[in-house]
Design a protein around this motif. Structure first.
Motif, short mmCIF file in Angstrom:
data_model
loop_
_atom_site.label_atom_id
_atom_site.label_comp_id
_atom_site.label_asym_id
_atom_site.label_seq_id
_atom_site.Cartn_x
_atom_site.Cartn_y
_atom_site.Cartn_z
N PRO A 16 100.07 44.20 46.86
CA PRO A 16 100.31 45.52 47.44
C PRO A 16 101.08 46.47 46.51
N ALA A 17 102.03 45.95 45.73
CA ALA A 17 102.80 46.81 44.84
C ALA A 17 101.91 47.40 43.75
N LEU A 19 98.65 47.84 43.96
CA LEU A 19 97.75 48.80 44.62
C LEU A 19 98.48 50.11 44.89
N GLU A 20 99.73 50.00 45.31
CA GLU A 20 100.55 51.20 45.57
C GLU A 20 100.70 52.03 44.31
N ASP A 21 100.98 51.37 43.18
CA ASP A 21 101.13 52.09 41.91
C ASP A 21 99.84 52.78 41.50
N LEU A 23 97.34 53.71 43.46
CA LEU A 23 97.04 54.79 44.40
C LEU A 23 97.95 55.99 44.16
N THR A 24 99.19 55.75 43.84
CA THR A 24 100.11 56.85 43.52
C THR A 24 99.62 57.59 42.28
N GLU A 27 96.73 59.76 43.33
CA GLU A 27 97.22 60.93 44.08
C GLU A 27 97.88 61.96 43.16
N PRO A 76 97.87 50.74 55.61
CA PRO A 76 98.38 52.04 55.12
C PRO A 76 97.78 52.45 53.77
N LEU A 77 97.55 51.48 52.89
CA LEU A 77 96.95 51.78 51.60
C LEU A 77 95.49 52.17 51.75
N ARG A 80 95.49 55.76 52.89
CA ARG A 80 95.80 56.68 51.78
C ARG A 80 94.62 56.80 50.83
#
Length: 130
Positions: A16-17, A19-21, A23-24, A27, A76-77, A80
């Motif tokens: 998840p971390a 993927l978060e990076d 996706l950020t 964005e 949530p990912l 987004r």
């Protein structure tokens, strides 16, 4: 300033971390492209579009691997990512409309020379010539 994202080894399931990076990054690149489009800065548009394309490619690869992995992609990912995809589609449609409008304006200002449909010895057989 954050450390640059290093993608996981090819074939590894990203967490998840990661993927978060990714996706950020998408964005941020999407927002930067939107700003360049609003400023009508063609150089920045090309640069930002290239960065967005690369970050989208990395994110798509990682999200596909994560979706096939044991934990899947957290909701949530996914939400987004869906919003980011919708923004990309909206920007693409806006660019297409702008391009069409620009082409119409150019055609109106610089009409192409039209060849006559009929003219001397064009398209007429010998039987119809005088």
């Amino acid at each position: 300033m954050t450390a640059p994202f290093m993608p996981p080894r090819s074939g590894a399931t990203p967490g998840p971390a990661a993927l978060e990076d990714l996706l950020t990054s998408v964005e941020n690149d999407l927002a930067a492209l939107g700003d360049a489009l609003r400023r009508r800065d063609s150089t920045a548009i090309e640069e930002r579009a290239d960065l967005l394309l690369r970050s989208l490619s990395r994110a798509a690869d990682a999200f596909n691997r994560a979706a096939r992995g044991p934990g899947g992609v957290p909701v949530p990912l996914r939400e987004r990512l869906t919003r980011a995809s919708q923004q990309v589609a909206a920007q693409r449609e806006s660019l297409l409309r702008t391009t069409v409008a620009l082409n119409r304006t150019v055609e109106a200002l610089l009409p192409q020379q039209q060849r006559p449909v009929y003219g001397p010895a064009q398209g007429l057989s010998k039987a119809y010539r005088r």
